[in-house]
Design a protein around this motif. Structure first.
Motif: not given
Length: 186
Positions: A175-186
């Motif tokens: 969840x922290x990864x998603x918050x900090x990196x953004x949910x930018x799925x290609x």
């Protein structure tokens, strides 16, 4: 920077005792079973001894769980997660293809990873920076869970400046990864 290290929150007293206690509990259960065998027979003494082992292990886990949860929350506030990484595109069987446990500091678009080879919560070695990190999404876990990937951890793929990277971590860490990196799925 020479000598630089990530500083995760220290483990609590019960967290330190827990992994070291299972061998001692097993030894005590075996000795107790041997001592009780004359009065209760083989199966009775074995059942009582290993029941006591299970109860002791359960109590230690219950004492360590709040300390672990608090430690992980303190680390998450500073952007540090406990995780394991691997390079999925590397040659199967190579060191880069195997999971490497450690800690990562997550910031906007970047991750700094430092291995924890001893498993004591004190990372050592060179910090590996990954830049231009994009969260690609979840990855199917392998059929057999590697020992470096803890029970309950999930795996996500990240696109980095060094290529594809798999990160295994707990739900709150992801969840922290998603918050900090953004949910930018290609």
């Amino acid at each position: 920077m020479a000598g630089e290290t990530l500083k995760p929150a220290p483990r609590g007293r019960w967290e330190k005792i827990l992994p070291r206690s299972f061998g001692l509990l097993l030894f005590l259960a075996t000795i107790t079973s041997d001592l009780l065998r004359e009065n209760f027979g083989f199966w009775g003494s074995t059942t009582m001894s290993f029941g006591a082992f299970g109860l002791g292990a359960f109590l230690l886990v219950r004492l360590a769980a709040p300390q672990r949860k608090e430690r992980l929350a303190r680390d998450a506030e500073r952007g540090i997660i406990e995780c394991a990484i691997r390079y999925p595109d590397s040659h199967p069987g190579s060191n880069r293809h195997l999971w490497l446990p450690g800690f990562a500091q997550v910031s906007r678009g970047a991750i700094r990873f430092q291995p924890d080879l001893v498993g004591e919560g004190n990372p050592a070695g060179t910090i590996r920076p990954f830049f231009d990190v994009i969260l690609k999404g979840p990855v199917e876990p392998p059929a057999k869970r590697p020992t470096e990937v803890k029970r309950g951890w999930h795996i996500v793929a990240l696109e980095t400046d060094e290529g594809l990277l798999h990160v295994a971590a707990g739900h709150s860490s992801l969840k922290l990864l998603e918050d900090r990196l953004g949910n930018q799925k290609a």
